[in-house]
Write a protein that holds these residues in place. Structure first.
Motif, PDB file in Angstrom:
ATOM      1  N   ARG A 489     -63.264  22.254   3.550  1.00 59.76           N
ATOM      2  CA  ARG A 489     -62.739  23.241   2.607  1.00 59.76           C
ATOM      3  C   ARG A 489     -62.247  22.569   1.324  1.00 59.76           C
ATOM      4  NH1 ARG A 489     -57.570  26.315   4.593  1.00 59.76           N
ATOM      5  NH2 ARG A 489     -58.806  26.208   6.517  1.00 59.76           N
ATOM      6  N   HIS A 490     -61.622  21.409   1.463  1.00 61.87           N
ATOM      7  CA  HIS A 490     -61.082  20.716   0.299  1.00 61.87           C
ATOM      8  C   HIS A 490     -62.041  19.669  -0.265  1.00 61.87           C
ATOM      9  CE1 HIS A 490     -57.123  22.558   0.519  1.00 61.87           C
ATOM     10  NE2 HIS A 490     -57.099  22.331   1.821  1.00 61.87           N
ATOM     11  N   ALA A 491     -63.286  19.668   0.229  1.00 61.42           N
ATOM     12  CA  ALA A 491     -64.332  18.752  -0.265  1.00 61.42           C
ATOM     13  C   ALA A 491     -63.867  17.297  -0.204  1.00 61.42           C
ATOM     14  CB  ALA A 491     -64.723  19.125  -1.693  1.00 61.42           C
ATOM     15  N   ILE A 492     -63.321  16.906   0.950  1.00 59.83           N
ATOM     16  CA  ILE A 492     -62.843  15.543   1.168  1.00 59.83           C
ATOM     17  C   ILE A 492     -63.752  14.863   2.188  1.00 59.83           C
ATOM     18  CG2 ILE A 492     -60.930  14.123   2.007  1.00 59.83           C
ATOM     19  CD1 ILE A 492     -59.025  16.324   1.106  1.00 59.83           C
ATOM     20  N   ALA A 493     -64.254  13.693   1.839  1.00 57.36           N
ATOM     21  CA  ALA A 493     -65.134  12.946   2.747  1.00 57.36           C
ATOM     22  C   ALA A 493     -64.306  12.279   3.845  1.00 57.36           C
ATOM     23  CB  ALA A 493     -65.924  11.911   1.961  1.00 57.36           C
ATOM     24  N   PHE A 494     -64.956  12.014   4.977  1.00 56.90           N
ATOM     25  CA  PHE A 494     -64.272  11.344   6.103  1.00 56.90           C
ATOM     26  C   PHE A 494     -65.105  10.159   6.573  1.00 56.90           C
ATOM     27  CE2 PHE A 494     -63.476  10.809  10.682  1.00 56.90           C
ATOM     28  CZ  PHE A 494     -62.116  10.529  10.636  1.00 56.90           C
ATOM     29  N   ASP A 495     -64.456   9.009   6.698  1.00 57.83           N
ATOM     30  CA  ASP A 495     -65.109   7.782   7.155  1.00 57.83           C
ATOM     31  C   ASP A 495     -64.829   7.613   8.645  1.00 57.83           C
ATOM     32  OD1 ASP A 495     -66.166   5.318   7.571  1.00 57.83           O
ATOM     33  OD2 ASP A 495     -64.753   4.217   6.301  1.00 57.83           O
ATOM     34  N   TYR A 511     -48.939  21.106  16.189  1.00 56.44           N
ATOM     35  CA  TYR A 511     -48.979  21.303  14.738  1.00 56.44           C
ATOM     36  C   TYR A 511     -49.659  22.643  14.448  1.00 56.44           C
ATOM     37  CZ  TYR A 511     -47.442  16.667  13.180  1.00 56.44           C
ATOM     38  OH  TYR A 511     -46.694  15.554  12.900  1.00 56.44           O
ATOM     39  N   SER A 512     -49.106  23.383  13.528  1.00 60.19           N
ATOM     40  CA  SER A 512     -49.755  24.621  13.088  1.00 60.19           C
ATOM     41  C   SER A 512     -50.908  24.280  12.154  1.00 60.19           C
ATOM     42  CB  SER A 512     -48.754  25.509  12.358  1.00 60.19           C
ATOM     43  OG  SER A 512     -48.411  24.954  11.096  1.00 60.19           O
ATOM     44  N   ASN A 513     -51.750  25.273  11.879  1.00 60.29           N
ATOM     45  CA  ASN A 513     -52.834  25.055  10.911  1.00 60.29           C
ATOM     46  C   ASN A 513     -52.263  24.650   9.560  1.00 60.29           C
ATOM     47  OD1 ASN A 513     -53.989  26.350  13.117  1.00 60.29           O
ATOM     48  ND2 ASN A 513     -55.552  27.348  11.873  1.00 60.29           N
ATOM     49  N   ALA A 514     -51.140  25.253   9.177  1.00 60.03           N
ATOM     50  CA  ALA A 514     -50.511  24.906   7.899  1.00 60.03           C
ATOM     51  C   ALA A 514     -50.003  23.474   7.924  1.00 60.03           C
ATOM     52  CB  ALA A 514     -49.368  25.883   7.607  1.00 60.03           C
ATOM     53  N   ASP A 515     -49.463  23.043   9.072  1.00 62.87           N
ATOM     54  CA  ASP A 515     -48.999  21.651   9.193  1.00 62.87           C
ATOM     55  C   ASP A 515     -50.168  20.680   9.053  1.00 62.87           C
ATOM     56  OD1 ASP A 515     -46.430  22.566   9.648  1.00 62.87           O
ATOM     57  OD2 ASP A 515     -46.627  22.489  11.832  1.00 62.87           O
ATOM     58  N   LEU A 516     -51.284  21.006   9.713  1.00 64.20           N
ATOM     59  CA  LEU A 516     -52.453  20.129   9.647  1.00 64.20           C
ATOM     60  C   LEU A 516     -52.991  20.038   8.225  1.00 64.20           C
ATOM     61  CD1 LEU A 516     -54.309  21.219  12.914  1.00 64.20           C
ATOM     62  CD2 LEU A 516     -52.993  19.116  12.528  1.00 64.20           C
ATOM     63  N   GLU A 517     -52.989  21.148   7.513  1.00 60.85           N
ATOM     64  CA  GLU A 517     -53.436  21.110   6.122  1.00 60.85           C
ATOM     65  C   GLU A 517     -52.506  20.255   5.285  1.00 60.85           C
ATOM     66  OE1 GLU A 517     -55.210  24.116   2.748  1.00 60.85           O
ATOM     67  OE2 GLU A 517     -53.733  24.907   4.166  1.00 60.85           O
TER      68      GLU A 517
END
Length: 596
Positions: A489-495, A511-517
């Motif tokens: 969603r935030h267009a962030i790559a993951f290695d 953790y809530s979804n908001a916490d994870l974000e």
């Protein structure tokens, strides 16, 4: 009255008047628009002139000008200076009605300024006299014998004196917003140069707009500080120069971009200099202009939601996603028998209710309308605002009415300190939600983390048929899916070379979804170069640094409330499906006593 082609509302006046049902009519609703009179678009005054053309005299009464002659036979004595006061105008009109063969018509625009809705003691002497006189006219045989008619015009019935509305000899006629057929007919006049296909597409996507507003979208006249038609065509053709059918597409887009700045046109037609598909770009233009018009029309009352993501980017919540996709497919297929009247989304804060519901709107192709602050301190204004919004929703369909924090809108009230306004608003919303005509056309979606504060009857089948529970991710796999969704969603790559997301494991349990974000965004802020590429160690560092809100008891109570509101046991987390409901209910009772 002449039987020439008239709008439906004018025809209804004519028929009910000729049947002797009433001689006093109230026009309300879409009273500030253009109307089709034959094959021409006209103002209301022109339609009323046609309707009353056989009257010996037609007069207009306003608070600002008093009595004014629109048209009168030589035998009718014109009003004098003494007739300019409000009561003087009524005396003059009554004298004319009683005169032999003096059949007249009276039009009262902005009728709420002469017959206002207020307690009797708050009315002026002239206002009381005006209401009493009109009430008496409606019941008097003399009015019928004189073949006279009175037409009041007000946008909302709630702004008029209740004594008039309760009178059986005064008929209120609602002028609805234009339906699809009427929009197509009007567009054939407003945009004669458009093809039938273009007219059909614009008509289909302008539900909820007045004809005058649709005319502004397709207007081809040059406007101040904007591009003329040829200039718009040249700009759009240049933006589409590398695409197929550029000239035909440029002609189409030129017709629906009048009044837009070059920057706005470029943003819609070719964002980042990439040319969208013809249908997508065309509808984007129409929807953008429609949104601007509606939000201006209902300034401060509604917000039109335009989600960026669909359900494909929602991580976890597989059972919920499947149910929402089923509802989306039902609505797209116009399957009215299976379409729910409403959806209740419940669960603790931060569990993703708002995001998932917005994604559902995009997947279902629904326009989302969120109620904002429609309440007012002025008498009758709150009800007027609500009726305006509900009338709009009925013609915008298919549409979703979004009510966030529903416990505040529909919560149980032990006292009412606003003169009954809240009770009337809640009753009207409940009536609207249970109107079966809305099935498949208006889907009510209510979101709350405290369903225990809702009035019980708001949650019954027929209003909120489907009750969907939301919970925090229960397993490592679910949390991993949510993290993947957030990265996408935030267009962030993951290695993944330094470890998988699953390795975060129990360190982010509960953790809530908001916490994870928040953790993902915190990790992104720690990355020193662009573009951002996160790894498991960096996410773990952010998780160790992040401090979660400490409200475990409240969250647990909200989870238990969601369990007992859920429509299906199969939607519950594994730990809840097999739990003893009696024990859970006892725990909920203890927490409610402690926290409420």
């Amino acid at each position: 009255m002449d039987k020439q082609t008239l709008p439906d509302w004018a025809t209804e006046i004519r028929e009910r008047y000729q049947a002797g049902e009433a001689s006093v009519f109230i026009l309300h609703g879409n009273v500030f628009d253009q109307y089709l009179l034959g094959n021409q678009l006209c103002q209301m005054q022109q339609v009323l002139d046609q309707l009353l053309q056989k009257k010996a005299g037609v007069f207009e009464l306003t608070l600002a000008q008093g009595i004014r002659t629109v048209r009168a036979a030589p035998s009718i004595k014109p009003p004098s200076g003494d007739d300019r006061s409000l009561m003087g105008a009524f005396d003059y009109l009554e004298n004319q009605m009683q005169a032999q063969n003096a059949n007249i018509g009276l039009i009262v625009p902005y009728a709420e300024t002469i017959f206002p809705a207020a307690e009797t003691h708050a009315l002026s002497f002239d206002e009381r006299g005006a209401i009493t006189t009109l009430h008496r006219w409606s019941l008097a045989a003399e009015l019928d014998a004189a073949d006279s008619i009175v037409i009041l015009v007000a946008e909302s019935l709630s702004t008029l004196a209740p004594a008039l509305l309760s009178n059986p000899r005064i008929v209120a006629i609602d002028i609805a917003l234009p339906n699809l057929s009427l929009r197509q007919q009007a567009l054939s006049v407003q945009a004669a140069g458009m093809s039938s296909d273009e007219i059909s597409r614009i008509a289909a996507h302008t539900a909820g707009l007045r004809l005058v507003q649709i005319g502004s979208i397709v207007s081809q006249g040059a406007q101040t500080n904007t591009l003329a038609e040829q200039e718009r065509y040249a700009l759009i053709l240049n933006l589409l120069k590398d695409s197929a059918d550029a000239e035909a597409r440029a002609q189409t887009y030129t017709k629906v971009t009048a009044g837009m700045s070059p920057q706005a046109i470029q943003k819609l037609i070719a964002p980042q200099q990439s040319s969208p598909q013809q249908e997508d770009a065309f509808l984007t233009i129409i929807q953008q202009r429609k949104r601007e018009i509606l939000e201006k029309e209902c300034a401060g009352l509604i917000e039109i939601i335009q989600p960026k993501h669909d359900l494909s980017v929602v991580g976890g919540n597989q059972a919920i996603r499947d149910e929402l996709m089923r509802i989306a497919q039902t609505l797209r297929a116009n399957d009215l028998q299976r379409a729910p009247m409403g959806v209740l989304a419940v669960g603790p804060m931060g569990s993703g209710k708002t995001f998932v519901i917005n994604a559902f709107l995009k997947s279902a192709g629904l326009t989302g309308v969120m109620l904002k602050n429609f309440r007012s301190q002025w008498v009758g204004a709150t009800e007027t605002n609500l009726e305006r919004v509900l009338s709009l929703l009925k013609v915008m369909g298919p549409v979703a009415l979004i009510i966030d924090e529903g416990d505040r809108s529909f919560g149980s009230r032990s006292e009412d300190n606003d003169g009954g306004t809240s009770s009337r608003v809640i009753a009207r919303l409940k009536t609207f939600m249970s109107d079966t005509d809305n099935r498949g056309n208006v889907l009510t979606i209510l979101m709350t983390n405290r369903p225990d504060k809702l009035d019980g009857d708001i949650k019954r089948p027929g209003r909120l048929d489907v009750k969907i529970p939301f919970f925090y991710a229960q397993t490592v796999a679910e949390r991993s899916l949510i993290l993947q969704s957030l990265l996408k969603r935030h267009a962030i790559a993951f290695d993944a070379s330094a470890g998988s997301l699953d390795e975060l494991g129990e360190s982010i349990a509960n953790y809530s979804n908001a916490d994870l974000e928040a953790v993902v965004l915190l990790a992104a802020s720690l990355f020193e170069t662009q573009p951002v590429t996160l790894s498991t160690p960096l996410l773990q560092q952010a998780a160790n640094d992040f401090i979660r809100p400490n409200n475990a008891q409240m969250i647990r109570m909200m989870e238990l409330l969601a369990v007992f509101e859920s429509s299906r046991r199969s939607w519950l987390p594994t730990t809840m499906k097999s739990a003893d409901l009696t024990e859970l209910r006892a725990e909920l009772s203890q927490l409610s006593t402690l926290l409420n």
